[in-house]
Design a protein around this motif. Structure first.
Motif, PDB file in Angstrom:
ATOM      1  N   ARG A  15       0.776  -1.266   0.000  1.00  0.00           N
ATOM      2  CA  ARG A  15       0.000   0.000   0.000  1.00  0.00           C
ATOM      3  C   ARG A  15       0.795   1.297   0.000  1.00  0.00           C
ATOM      4  O   ARG A  15       0.196   2.362   0.015  1.00  0.00           O
ATOM      5  CB  ARG A  15      -0.980   0.031   1.184  1.00  0.00           C
ATOM      6  CG  ARG A  15      -1.915  -1.157   1.272  1.00  0.00           C
ATOM      7  CD  ARG A  15      -2.724  -1.329   0.031  1.00  0.00           C
ATOM      8  NE  ARG A  15      -3.783  -2.333   0.212  1.00  0.00           N
ATOM      9  CZ  ARG A  15      -4.326  -2.979  -0.807  1.00  0.00           C
ATOM     10  NH1 ARG A  15      -3.938  -2.750  -2.060  1.00  0.00           N
ATOM     11  NH2 ARG A  15      -5.282  -3.857  -0.592  1.00  0.00           N
ATOM     12  N   ASN A  45      -0.094  -2.217  -7.600  1.00  0.00           N
ATOM     13  CA  ASN A  45      -1.317  -1.402  -7.656  1.00  0.00           C
ATOM     14  C   ASN A  45      -1.399  -0.410  -6.493  1.00  0.00           C
ATOM     15  O   ASN A  45      -2.367  -0.357  -5.755  1.00  0.00           O
ATOM     16  CB  ASN A  45      -2.576  -2.281  -7.723  1.00  0.00           C
ATOM     17  CG  ASN A  45      -2.765  -3.169  -6.502  1.00  0.00           C
ATOM     18  OD1 ASN A  45      -1.806  -3.474  -5.799  1.00  0.00           O
ATOM     19  ND2 ASN A  45      -3.989  -3.577  -6.242  1.00  0.00           N
ATOM     20  N   THR A 104     -10.157  -5.362 -10.589  1.00  0.00           N
ATOM     21  CA  THR A 104      -9.948  -5.544  -9.161  1.00  0.00           C
ATOM     22  C   THR A 104      -9.598  -4.190  -8.585  1.00  0.00           C
ATOM     23  O   THR A 104      -9.971  -3.169  -9.159  1.00  0.00           O
ATOM     24  CB  THR A 104      -8.886  -6.641  -8.885  1.00  0.00           C
ATOM     25  OG1 THR A 104      -8.773  -6.813  -7.481  1.00  0.00           O
ATOM     26  CG2 THR A 104      -7.532  -6.308  -9.478  1.00  0.00           C
ATOM     27  N   ARG A 203     -11.153 -10.455  -4.307  1.00  0.00           N
ATOM     28  CA  ARG A 203     -11.054 -10.922  -5.688  1.00  0.00           C
ATOM     29  C   ARG A 203      -9.862 -11.846  -5.802  1.00  0.00           C
ATOM     30  O   ARG A 203      -8.760 -11.427  -5.444  1.00  0.00           O
ATOM     31  CB  ARG A 203     -10.875  -9.746  -6.663  1.00  0.00           C
ATOM     32  CG  ARG A 203     -12.045  -8.801  -6.706  1.00  0.00           C
ATOM     33  CD  ARG A 203     -13.290  -9.410  -7.329  1.00  0.00           C
ATOM     34  NE  ARG A 203     -14.433  -8.527  -7.157  1.00  0.00           N
ATOM     35  CZ  ARG A 203     -15.221  -8.430  -6.086  1.00  0.00           C
ATOM     36  NH1 ARG A 203     -14.994  -9.238  -5.044  1.00  0.00           N
ATOM     37  NH2 ARG A 203     -16.201  -7.575  -6.024  1.00  0.00           N
TER      38      ARG A 203
END
Ligand code: DOR
Ligand code: ZN
Ligand code: ZN
Length: 354
Positions: A15, A45, A104, A203
């Protein structure tokens, strides 16, 4: 006492940058150590995503300052495709290339199959490619591995039809490997009433008992166990648009050891799927003088209150497990002992440096 090698989790979301209220390189690598992992591969991501030289450098600087265990960084495949030259230049610094082929969390998504072809053609052969592909998309991307004759790693396989297709493809010699998460091995949709529908969003979804059973029956086809540690705060999970994802770093090994105590798994299978196979698939270096000591008889209850992750909850709350990490030695130094993190921020090394 059982001694394991330093375990490797090839799939975590830490994160940082951009989501440090959920987790950061410090708390995420503390959670890794508490869970018996001495090396993690971090997904791209983030915000901004890791998808070019600049964002890779920025993320790697943060990680170098704060990580307490060793780590690698994935490069995300973006819709503005990286050139063959860029891919070749970045390959030595990245753990692998991550391709998101289904919706996602985060903005990275490749819908157009000609982009898949671009990345399969131009990603250096020795750079691992890992992909989020579910259902029919998984079958479609396996075709790419066959067409371009290059290795492909399939993330978080969760369904019966998926694992059966993978078995068949492997038997036909297509160069694929795959991972399964502890939450798909130990939870199903039948756990949703207990977890709550919003918190239970993940997911791939939690699936049926038949899907779960097929994963266990095909354990020989599963190359890695990977947590897909995807922390979101309780406020977010219980809010109007619950983001998908479960924390997993601190519960994976205890769940696997519990299965071993029950005779459903062997310690050798844990070592191959959490150490030997990820090392081979992702070309990871050996960590000298590194070991994880386990008390295989210790029984305890999973409680979010006792975790290091910042997200403050776990879908396994209240579960009884057997097997506890007592001490970790990481590159000659005690990094964790009896519930205390002893490795300092910055002790962790990027596995692609040298
Ligand atoms: O549940 C998930 N959460 N699945 C993913 O693929 C992404 C992850 C996240 O980053 O939160
Ligand atoms: Zn994914
Ligand atoms: Zn993930």
């Amino acid at each position: 006492m059982i001694q394991l090698p330093g375990l490797i989790d090839p799939h975590v979301h830490l994160r940082e940058p951009g989501g440090t209220h959920k987790e950061d390189w410090d708390t995420g690598t503390q959670a890794a150590l508490a869970g018996g992992f001495t090396m993690v591969l971090a997904m791209p991501n983030t915000q901004p995503p890791v998808m070019d030289a600049e964002s890779l450098k920025a993320c790697s600087t943060l990680a170098a300052q704060k990580a307490r265990c060793d780590y690698g960084l994935y490069l995300g495949a973006s819709q503005a495709p990286l050139s063959a030259g860029d891919l070749a230049a970045l390959a030595p610094d990245a753990a692998g290339l991550k391709m998101y082929l289904n919706h996602t969390f985060g903005p990275l998504l490749l819908e157009d199959m000609s982009l898949w072809m671009h990345y399969f053609e131009h990603t250096p052969k020795n750079m691992p490619i890992a992909t989020h592909a579910e259902g029919h998309t998984l079958a479609a991307v396996i075709l790419m591995a066959q067409l371009y004759k290059r290795p492909l790693h399939l993330c978080h396989v969760s369904r019966r039809d998926e694992i059966l297709v993978i078995r068949e493809a492997k038997e036909k010699g297509i160069p694929i490997t795959c991972e399964v998460t502890p939450h798909h091995l130990f939870l199903t949709e039948e756990d949703l009433p207990r977890i709550g529908n919003a918190r239970g969003q993940v997911r791939p979804d939690l699936n049926t008992k038949a899907d779960q059973q097929a994963l266990w029956e095909n354990i020989d086809v599963i190359d890695c166990f990977a947590t897909d540690h995807a922390p979101h705060t309780l406020g977010e999970k219980d809010g109007p648009k619950p983001p998908p994802g479960f924390p997993g770093l601190e519960t994976a090994l205890p769940l696997l050891l519990t299965a071993a105590a029950e005779g459903r798994l062997t310690i050798e299978q844990i070592i191959s799927r959490c150490y030997t196979n990820p090392r081979r698939i992702f070309h990871l270096p050996e960590q000298a003088e590194t070991r994880v000591e386990i008390d295989p008889l210790a029984k305890w209850e999973i409680k979010a209150a006792n975790t290091f992750t910042r997200c403050g909850w776990t879908p396994f709350e209240g579960m009884q497990v057997q097997g506890k990490v007592t001490r970790i030695t990481l590159r000659g130094k005690i990094a964790y002992q009896d519930g205390r993190i002893l490795a300092e921020p910055g002790y962790g090394m990027n596995i692609r440096k040298n």
